[in-house]
Design an enzyme around this catalytic site. Structure first.
Site, PDB file in Angstrom:
ATOM      1  N   ARG A 157       0.796  -1.236   0.136  1.00 39.33           N
ATOM      2  CA  ARG A 157      -0.105   0.066   0.159  1.00 39.33           C
ATOM      3  C   ARG A 157       0.948   1.421   0.118  1.00 39.33           C
ATOM      4  NH1 ARG A 157      -4.896  -1.881   4.156  1.00 39.33           N
ATOM      5  NH2 ARG A 157      -6.412  -2.138   2.268  1.00 39.33           N
ATOM      6  N   LYS A 175     -14.982 -15.716   6.673  1.00 39.07           N
ATOM      7  CA  LYS A 175     -16.371 -15.620   7.026  1.00 39.07           C
ATOM      8  C   LYS A 175     -17.443 -15.433   5.702  1.00 39.07           C
ATOM      9  CE  LYS A 175     -17.489 -13.478  10.742  1.00 39.07           C
ATOM     10  NZ  LYS A 175     -17.723 -12.182  11.660  1.00 39.07           N
ATOM     11  N   GLY A 180     -12.071  -4.514   1.192  1.00 35.94           N
ATOM     12  CA  GLY A 180     -13.641  -4.033   1.745  1.00 35.94           C
ATOM     13  C   GLY A 180     -14.101  -3.327   0.630  1.00 35.94           C
ATOM     14  N   GLY A 183      -6.351  -6.229   0.418  1.00 34.93           N
ATOM     15  CA  GLY A 183      -5.031  -6.156   1.413  1.00 34.93           C
ATOM     16  C   GLY A 183      -4.473  -7.593   1.691  1.00 34.93           C
TER      17      GLY A 183
HETATM   18  C1  3PG Z   1      -8.384  -1.933   5.452  1.00 35.81           C
HETATM   19  O1  3PG Z   1      -7.186  -2.087   5.504  1.00 35.81           O
HETATM   20  O2  3PG Z   1      -9.344  -2.624   5.082  1.00 35.81           O
HETATM   21  C2  3PG Z   1      -8.456  -0.439   4.993  1.00 35.81           C
HETATM   22  O3  3PG Z   1      -7.285   0.197   5.372  1.00 35.81           O
HETATM   23  C3  3PG Z   1      -9.784   0.156   5.803  1.00 35.81           C
HETATM   24  O4  3PG Z   1      -9.494  -0.003   7.249  1.00 35.81           O
HETATM   25  P1  3PG Z   1     -10.613  -0.399   7.995  1.00 35.81           P
HETATM   26  O5  3PG Z   1     -11.075  -1.599   7.666  1.00 35.81           O
HETATM   27  O6  3PG Z   1     -10.047  -0.473   9.465  1.00 35.81           O
HETATM   28  O7  3PG Z   1     -11.528   0.677   7.931  1.00 35.81           O
END
Ligand code: 3PG
Ligand code: MG
Length: 403
Positions: free
Chosen positions: A36, A201, A381, A357
Site C-alpha cells: 500500500r 466468513k 472491503g 489487502g
Molecule cells: C483496510 O485495511 O481494510 C483499510 O485500510 C480500511 O481499514 P478499516 O477496515 O480498519 O476501515
C-alpha cells in the site's frame, strides 16, 4: 471525478492527500508488506514534482480514538521516504501543534506525514458534528485535497468523506485506476467472468455473492467460508469453521445460481487437520466426508486442479480471499495453486484482479509479484462493496461539483 490536473497550478499550495498506508507490521514494528505504501507513491511524487507542499494523512489499524504507540505511522513515514527518495517530515499529532509546525515548515515540493488519523475520535465518529469538527481542523491545514486512499473509500470518515466537502478536491491516480478496473468488472466484463471467493466468513460476503450471481458466470468458493456451502449441500464438516445461521441463506444462493445458470464450483477434497496448527496431523479427505474430529484448513490437490480448469478459459477473473490458512505452509498450496492459475490466465490475455489487502499480501508472501497479475487492488472491503453495487461515501463525495 476531478483529476489532480484540474486543481490548477499547485506550486506553493498546501495539498492534503488521504492515502491508505494501513500496512501489516510485525511485533517489532517492521512492515511485512509495503504494497500500500508503494501504491501511494506515484500520486505523492507527482504532487511534489508539481511544487505542492504535500501533507499525507492516513490511518494504521483500529486504535480507539487515542494515541497508541503500536499504531504509530512513524515507521510507515520512514518507508515512504525511502520509496520516494526524498526526505519526509513527520508530525507527532494530526491537527495539533506538531502538525501545524511541520506544515508551516514545508517548502514547495516537500512532503510531510501526519500521525495516525484514528488517534483522534473525530475521524471515525458516527456523529456528523463531531466528525465535522475534526474535518474542519484537518481542512484548515491545507488549500486543496486529494483522495487517493482507495482502501478506505467505503468508510464514512472525516478524512475520507467530510474533508473533500470543505476544500477544492480531486481523485488521485490510484483511486482513478482502481475505480476504472472495478467499472470494467461491473459494466462490461469479458466473458466467461469467474469470481473466486475465499476468506474466513461467509457472512462478510453475503451481499456481494447476491450481486455476483447476477453478473458472474462462475463462482468458485474456498477458504473458511466454504464449509457453510458444504453444510448447505448436506455434508458434515467436522470441526471446520461453520456459520450455522447462514446455511439456509447459502442454500437459497445455490438454488438461485442453478436457476440463473451460474456455475458454482466447490472443492471436492479438503486438507483436514486435527488442530489449527502447522504441526497438526493432517490428511486430504473427500469434501463430503470430513471426519468429525477434523477441521478443513485448505482445499485439496484435486480441487486445486478443478479450480485451475474452471479458470483456464475465463476472460475476466476477480479473486478475493485466501483459499486456506496460507500463513501455515501445510495449508498454503490451494492459495498458491490459485495464484498460479491467475498468473497463467493473465499471460493468456485475461483481465485478472486480486482484490484486497489480505489477498494481495498472500500472493506476495507466496513469492508472486504484482506484475504477474492484471491488477492488485489495495482495497479488499472497498472493492467488495463496489461490486455489491453500494454507493461508497469517499467516491460519491468526489462527484459533487463544489470542489
Ligand atoms: C483496510 O485495511 O481494510 C483499510 O485500510 C480500511 O481499514 P478499516 O477496515 O480498519 O476501515
Ligand atoms: Mg478492512
Amino acid at each position: 471525478m476531478k483529476t489532480i490536473e484540474a486543481l490548477g497550478d499547485l506550486r506553493g499550495k498546501r495539498v492534503l492527500v488521504r492515502s491508505d498506508l494501513n500496512v501489516p507490521l510485525d511485533d517489532n514494528g517492521t512492515i511485512t508488506d509495503d504494497g500500500r505504501v508503494r501504491a501511494s507513491v506515484p500520486t505523492i511524487s507527482s504532487l511534489a514534482e508539481a511544487g505542492a507542499r504535500v501533507i499525507v494523512c492516513a490511518h494504521l489499524g483500529r486504535p480507539k480514538g487515542a494515541p497508541e504507540e503500536k499504531y504509530s505511522l512513524r515507521p510507515v513515514a520512514v518507508r515512504l521516504g525511502e520509496l520516494l527518495g526524498r526526505p519526509v517530515a513527520f508530525a507527532t499529532d494530526t491537527v495539533g501543534s506538531s502538525a501545524q509546525a511541520v506544515v508551516a515548515g514545508l517548502d514547495d515540493g516537500d512532503v510531510a506525514v501526519l500521525e495516525n488519523l484514528r488517534f483522534n475520535p473525530g475521524e471515525t465518529a458516527k456523529d456528523d458534528a463531531e466528525r465535522g469538527a475534526f474535518a474542519d481542523a484537518l481542512a484548515g491545514l491545507a488549500d486543496a485535497f486529494v483522495s487517493d486512499g482507495f482502501g478506505v473509500v467505503h468508510r464514512k470518515q472525516a478524512s475520507v468523506y467530510d474533508v473533500p466537502a470543505r476544500l477544492p478536491h480531486a481523485g488521485g491516480g490510484l483511486v482513478a485506476a482502481e475505480v476504472e478496473v472495478l467499472r470494467r468488472l461491473t459494466e462490461t466484463p469479458e466473458r466467461p467472468y469467474a469470481v473466486v471467493l475465499g476468506g474466513a466468513k461467509v457472512s462478510d460476503k453475503l451481499a456481494v455473492i447476491a450481486n455476483l450471481l447476477q453478473t458472474a458466470d462462475r463462482l468458485l468458493v474456498g477458504g473458511g467460508m466454504v464449509f457453510t456451502f458444504l453444510a448447505a449441500q448436506g455434508h458434515e464438516v467436522g470441526k471446520s469453521l461453520l456459520e450455522a445461521d447462514q446455511v439456509d441463506t447459502v442454500r437459497g444462493y445455490l438454488a438461485d445460481a442453478a436457476e440463473r445458470g451460474v456455475e458454482i464450483v466447490l472443492p471436492t477434497d479438503i486438507v483436514a487437520a486435527d488442530a489449527f496448527s502447522a504441526d497438526a496431523k493432517h490428511d486430504v479427505v473427500p469434501a463430503d466426508a470430513i471426519p468429525a474430529d477434523r477441521m478443513g484448513l485448505d482445499i485439496g490437490p484435486e480441487s486445486a486442479r478443478l479450480f485451475a480448469d474452471r479458470l483456464a478459459d475465463a476472460r475476466t477473473i476477480f479473486w478475493n480471499g485466501p483459499l486456506g490458512a496460507f500463513e501455515m505452509a501445510p495449508y498454503a498450496e490451494g492459495t498458491r495453486a490459485l495464484a498460479q492459475a491467475l498468473v497463467e490466465a493473465t499471460a493468456s490475455g485475461a483481465l485478472t484482479v486480486v482484490g484486497g489487502g489480505d489477498s494481495a499480501a498472500a500472493v506476495r508472501q507466496l513469492g508472486f509479484t504484482d506484475e504477474q497479475f492484471g491488477h492488485i487492488s489495495t482495497g479488499g472491503g472497498a472493492s467488495l462493496e463496489y461490486l455489491e453495487g453500494k454507493q461508497l461515501p469517499g467516491l460519491t463525495v468526489l462527484e459533487d461539483e463544489e470542489g
